[in-house]
Every structure is written in structure tokens, then in C-alpha cells.
Design a protein around this motif. Structure first.
Motif, PDB file in Angstrom:
ATOM      1  N   ARG A 157      28.655  -0.260  -6.973  1.00 18.22           N
ATOM      2  CA  ARG A 157      27.255  -0.103  -6.557  1.00 18.22           C
ATOM      3  C   ARG A 157      26.545  -1.446  -6.439  1.00 18.22           C
ATOM      4  N   ARG A 343      14.471   7.336 -13.507  1.00 15.44           N
ATOM      5  CA  ARG A 343      15.767   7.740 -12.960  1.00 15.44           C
ATOM      6  C   ARG A 343      16.852   6.738 -13.347  1.00 15.44           C
ATOM      7  N   LYS A 344      16.551   5.456 -13.229  1.00 18.91           N
ATOM      8  CA  LYS A 344      17.527   4.438 -13.618  1.00 18.91           C
ATOM      9  C   LYS A 344      17.833   4.533 -15.104  1.00 18.91           C
ATOM     10  N   ALA A 347      20.116   7.439 -15.784  1.00 18.97           N
ATOM     11  CA  ALA A 347      21.468   7.124 -15.311  1.00 18.97           C
ATOM     12  C   ALA A 347      22.174   6.166 -16.266  1.00 18.97           C
ATOM     13  N   ASN A 396      26.378   8.434 -10.841  1.00 21.76           N
ATOM     14  CA  ASN A 396      26.246   8.362  -9.386  1.00 21.76           C
ATOM     15  C   ASN A 396      25.389   9.497  -8.838  1.00 21.76           C
ATOM     16  N   LEU A 399      21.607   8.603  -9.614  1.00 19.42           N
ATOM     17  CA  LEU A 399      21.091   7.524  -8.774  1.00 19.42           C
ATOM     18  C   LEU A 399      21.167   7.864  -7.292  1.00 19.42           C
TER      19      LEU A 399
END
Length: 622
Positions: A157, A343-344, A347, A396, A399
Motif C-alpha cells: 500500500r 478509519r486509519k 485499520a 485492507n 482502508l
């Protein structure tokens, strides 16, 4: 016919599985199962818990031992101490004082300590319920992290140089090394009944320091010159010899062999310098191409499902251990929300639950020294396999698909004057999109006539730079007559818009020092002409290359954003005729390239060649 040599049947089957598993997993596009997890599952199918086609013999045991040694060795090779200690990049969108607290190594230590505390509490809970007898061993095993899984996920990524990715990577590195160190101490105490035996670990570290100093001293004599390629491959020979020496040293002094090979890898990483990437690429071929898959397949072969199913306590341990591991390892990641969006953060919390190679190796050590039985070892391995699949898949999914980073090609000139006009004309002649921004409308017409997009706005304001297209600029050059305005524009370009290079003109000692402290590139226009004349006097030919005075051969930089060169060894790269790559800058590392150097996306290539090849180079670099 007489039989000579060892029986190869089991080894051949393991080698075939190591070849077939990646082919099958590559067909699973929606669910990306790590190859290591697939190899373990394949081993379960043909091993003692499955068809019984493979049994561990002396030959497989040797390769299995070398496989785990190679895995730990290459894990140590992946650690760049300079990058970890350096502090890395800072997150955007946070106050400067808060961004400065975002140190990957420091945060990695904090996250690891919080995880270890939670693991100790959880292991104690299991002990009170009579499910485990050695809570210290289990604490360290739960605290381990799957660096061999996490690093490829971040690399895929393109997050290894991102502030967020750097924290995750640092945490995984720490959670690989420290539990291994602690486990070696516990194993020594368990086997010998005394902590004094654990002091041999210090002797192993001292041996590493002695080898490092000796190697640095010997490097002055260029003993390896002319032996790096061809059939000699002296660097590869030295690397594997170093691994075997430290494996043998660790065994001799009674320390866990995996710690010896890990220290050898870390030592080689420190010694390799600019050749680190090249040596790692060569070692990966034998390590991940042959030895390491044997280890993972043999983990599955020796996985005792029957012992697990026959032990109700161990069977009950599996869901408890999985749930506890996920919670204990994920919760400390909430700390990342201080710097990163929800969100990060979520993850990252999920990815940090991933376990694999070190976990399985650590559990094998605990089982070998009698800390727990075969059924508990099988439960730990099963949990590690599960997290190795769940962690990357959920990371994955949370994200989403990685968006292609916008290709930054343009150069923004903050300030419209005679110098910026000359600079802009030269860049336009090279095919570079150029935009100039200034508050003086009377200068815009001349810039437009030269093919430069002119924007009338404040060059030291975020809105002015946004109008000039700073979002997709690869460089900003601030060359107004006001030093403070130049500093402000460069800060905004780097911090607000993430422009990779921010160059500014400054003449005062304070301004130059301020720029250096903030990582901005400062040029003193009063001194620049004198330096150019000095270069012309001392190195006229080289200066002509940099200034473009030699019309036949020039020097240029190209950012490798994609294209056919990405992932290609330099000796196989389809470069235009007459073009030579003389330098590769990868993050903070500067590499003097060789034929085996594999070019990667994000590399900055410095090339020498004829000007007519530049258009083809732009196509090749994406």
C-alpha cells in the motif's frame, strides 16, 4: 541398484507444495491470504493431522532449522535503525507541537508496553482458570507481532514512508525483537534453573559488536572489490556465513538460535549501508524462495490437531486465546486516534493483532523447553494462523482499495521576477508543467507568453498556492525578494500540500538556519553565482552536465511513479540508448546502483544521457 544419499521423498513433496501454494493463493483475488498461512495449511493437509504423506526426518529437520534461521535473519535485515531513530515523517492536519510528539520509535515502544501489560493480565487470568501453567511465556508470545506479514502489507500500500505506516512498522519491529530477547532469557532459566545462563545473551551481543567493529575496520581495505557479482557473489556468501556463525554461537552458549540469527540480520543491516537493498534482494531469493517455505510447511506438518481435539482444556483455550489476543493487541492502538483519522486508527488496530513467524517460533521454543504441551502449542499456532489471515484482510477492507497517488509533475514558482522567468522557461523546455504565482498582475502576461501558467494571488498564502495547483506539484520554489514570504510559502507547500521538495531563497543566517531546522532546502542567491564559478573552475565538465551547458549529454532526475521500470532489476531495465542511472534515492537512503539493484515505485532516479532520451524516460517512469 544400490541406494546412495538420504531419502528425498518428503523434501521433494514439501518443495512442490512451496511452489504450488503461491499459485493457488494468487487466484484468490477477493481474499488475500498470506502465503505463509497458506503454506502452513498445506502442511497440515499432508502432515500428521492430515494425509500423513510427510514425516519429519533428519534431512527435513536440517532444512527446517535453516528455514527458521533464514526467516529471523531476514527479519533482522529489514530493520533500519537510522530510520527508526530518525523520527520519520510527521502527520498532517495536527498542530505542530502535537505532530512533533509523533515519533515512530517512541510510539512503537509505548504501544508494545501497553500490549505487554494487557497480555500479562490476560495470561494471569488464564492461569487462575487452570488453562496455562507458564504465564510469562504466554505473555511474551501474545505480545509478538507478525513483522513478516505486516511489512509486505504496508509495502503493497506504499505506506512504509507514511507517518502512520512508520508507527505500525516500528511497533512490529519492537514486538519482534523484545519478546524474542525475553523468551531467550526465560528459556535459559527454564532449562538451566538459573538466570546466570541468560547472561550468555550479553556475550552474544558483545560478539555482534566485535564483528561490527572488525567489519568496519576491514572495509577500508576494499577486500571484496571485484567479487560482488558473477560466480563469486561474495556479499551473499558473507551474509549466509554470518547467519550460520551466529546460529552456531547461540547454540554453543545455550541461547535460542533464533535470537542469534536475528542479531546477525540486524548486524548485516547496519553494515550493508547503501548496498542493503541489493543484498536483501539476493538473500530473499534463497530465503523466501526455498528455505523459509520449508519452515512454514513443516509447521503445518507437525501441527497436532489430534492432540488439540483430544485435550478439552486446550480446545477451550483456542477461542479464549484468539479473543484475548485480538482485544489485548488491538486496544492500545486507540492511541493512534490522537494523530490519525478514525478509519486509519481502526485499520491500524486490526493490523497490529497480526501474528505469524516469531509467534510460531516462540511457541516452538516454549514447547521445546517444556513450558507447555503439544496441545497448547497447537492452539497457539492455530491462533497465529487465524490472526495472520484476519489482520491483513480486515486492514485492507477497512482502508478500501489503495487509491493511485496523483502523479506530481508540476513545479510551482512562488514569485514572478526575472529569475523565476528564466527558470520557468528552462523547465518548460524540458516538458515540465510550470505555474507561477504572485500579487503583481503586470508581470503575468510575460510569464503566460513563455508557456508558464500565471496566477495572480498571494504566493505566501494557502489559497494562492492552491490556485497555482500546489496539490499536484512535485516541487515549489519560493524566490520572491521577501525572505519571510519565501519561508511561509515553503512551509505551506511542504506541510499543507505535501509537496516533496520545497526550495526557497534566503540570505540571512537566521533564515537559512530556520529553513534547515524545518527540513526545507534553502539557497543563498548572493552566494550561488560564486559557487557556480568555483565549480566551473574546478570541475568544468561536471558543471556543464548539471547546468545543461553540454548539449550532447545532460543529467536529470526522474521520479519513478510507475511504468515498466518499477520492480525491475537495473540490468534488465529497458533504458533508452545512452542513458545511465548514476544514483537512486529511496526515502532518506541514497543508493549507488548496480546491475542487481531493483527499482521501486517512489525512487528518485538520477540519470545521465542525451536530452532526446528524456521524453522516453518520462514514459518509462510513469
Amino acid at each position: 541398484m544400490p541406494h546412495h544419499g538420504p531419502a528425498l521423498g518428503s523434501l521433494v513433496l514439501v518443495a512442490i507444495l512451496a511452489f504450488v501454494v503461491p499459485l493457488l493463493l494468487n487466484r484468490l483475488k477477493r481474499v488475500r491470504i498470506p502465503i505463509a498461512a497458506g503454506e502452513i495449511l498445506a502442511g497440515v493437509l499432508v502432515g500428521k493431522s492430515g494425509l500423513g504423506l510427510v514425516q519429519s526426518d533428519d534431512l527435513l529437520s536440517i532444512f527446517n532449522f535453516l528455514g527458521i534461521g533464514a526467516l529471523m535473519f531476514l527479519a533482522g535485515m529489514e530493520i533500519d535503525l537510522a530510520a527508526l531513530v530518525g523520527g520519520g515523517a510527521r502527520p498532517k492536519g495536527r498542530p505542530a507541537w502535537l505532530a512533533r510528539l509523533h515519533h515512530p520509535l517512541a510510539l512503537g515502544v509505548v504501544l508494545f508496553l501497553l500490549t505487554t501489560y494487557g497480555a500479562w493480565w490476560f495470561a494471569g487470568l488464564l492461569q487462575r482458570r487452570g488453562l496455562v501453567e507458564e504465564p510469562l511465556f504466554l505473555t511474551l508470545i501474545i505480545a509478538t507481532c507478525g513483522l513478516s506479514i505486516i511489512m509486505p502489507v504496508l509495502k503493497d500500500r506504499q505506506m512504509l514512508t507514511d507517518p502512520f505506516g512508520q508507527v505500525l512498522f516500528s511497533t512490529a519491529v519492537i514486538a519482534d525483537f523484545l519478546p524474542m530477547l525475553g523468551l531467550s532469557v526465560l528459556a535459559a532459566v527454564k532449562v538451566n534453573g538459573s538466570a546466570l545462563e541468560a547472561l550468555w545473551i550479553l556475550a552474544l551481543i558483545a560478539a555482534g559488536a566485535a564483528v561490527y567493529l572488525a567489519a568496519r575496520w576491514l572495509s577500508r581495505f576494499n577486500l571484496l572489490e571485484g567479487l560482488t557479482g558473477g560466480t563469486a557473489q561474495i556479499g551473499v556468501r558473507a551474509a549466509w556465513a554470518l547467519m550460520l556463525v551466529f546460529l552456531a554461537l547461540a547454540q554453543t552458549v545455550g541461547v535460542e538460535a533464533i535470537l542469534g540469527s536475528f542479531l546477525a540480520g540486524l548486524l548485516l543491516s547496519m553494515l550493508a549501508g547503501s548496498h542493503r537493498e541489493e543484498i536483501t534482494h539476493k538473500l530473499d531469493a534463497l530465503g523466501f524462495g526455498f528455505l523459509i517455505p520449508i519452515f512454514f510447511v513443516m509447521v503445518g506438518v507437525e501441527f497436532d490437531l489430534r492432540a488439540l481435539l483430544g485435550d478439552p482444556a486446550a480446545l477451550a483455550l483456542v477461542p479464549l486465546l484468539l479473543a484475548g489476543t485480538l482485544v489485548v493487541k488491538a486496544v492500545p492502538g486507540v492511541l493512534l486516534a490522537i494523530w490519525h483519522p478514525p478509519r486509519k486508527t481502526l485499520a491500524g488496530m486490526v493490523l497490529l493483532t497480526t501474528q505469524m513467524s516469531v509467534t510460531i517460533a516462540a511457541s516452538a521454543v516454549a514447547y521445546t523447553v517444556g513450558a507447555y504441551g503439544a496441545s497448547t502449542h497447537a492452539a497457539v499456532v492455530l491462533v497465529a494462523i487465524t490472526t495472520a489471515i484476519l489482520g491483513p484482510v480486515l486492514f485492507n477492507r477497512i482502508l478500501g482499495e489503495p487509491a493511485d497517488a496523483p502523479v506530481r509533475r508540476a513545479v510551482v514558482l512562488a514569485g514572478m521576477n526575472r529569475l523565476s522567468l528564466h527558470l520557468g522557461r528552462r523547465l518548460v523546455a524540458q516538458g515540465v508543467p510550470v505555474r507561477a504565482v504572485d500579487e503583481h498582475p503586470e508581470r503575468a502576461a510575460e510569464f503566460t507568453a513563455a508557456g508558464i501558467q500565471a496566477v495572480v494571488a498571494d504566493p505566501a498564502s494557502a489559497e494562492g498556492l492552491r490556485q497555482a495547483g500546489a496539490e499536484d506539484a512535485r516541487a515549489l520554489v519560493a524566490l520572491t525578494s521577501d525572505e519571510r514570504s519565501n519561508l511561509a510559502a515553503a512551509r505551506l507547500g511542504r506541510g499543507e500540500f505535501g509537496i516533496p521538495r520545497a526550495i526557497l531563497f534566503a540570505t540571512s543566517p537566521d533564515g537559512l538556519a530556520e529553513a534547515r531546522q524545518e527540513g526545507l532546502e534553502a539557497v543563498n542567491p548572493d552566494l550561488a553565482p560564486a559557487l557556480l564559478v568555483e565549480s566551473l573552475l574546478s570541475s568544468p565538465a561536471a558543471t556543464e552536465l548539471f547546468t545543461g551547458g553540454d548539449q550532447d549529454v545532460q543529467i536529470q532526475d526522474f521520479l519513478l511513479a510507475g511504468g515498466p521500470l518499477a520492480g525491475t532489476a537495473l540490468r534488465d531495465a529497458p533504458l533508452p540508448a545512452g542513458v545511465l542511472v548514476v544514483s537512486v534515492k529511496r526515502g532518506a537512503e541514497k543508493i549507488v546502483p548496480h546491475g542487481h539493484t531493483v527499482l521501486q515505485r517512489g525512487d528518485l532516479l538520477t540519470v545521465v544521457g542525451p536530452p532526446e532520451a528524456w521524453e522516453e524516460m518520462r514514459r518509462l517512469t510513469g
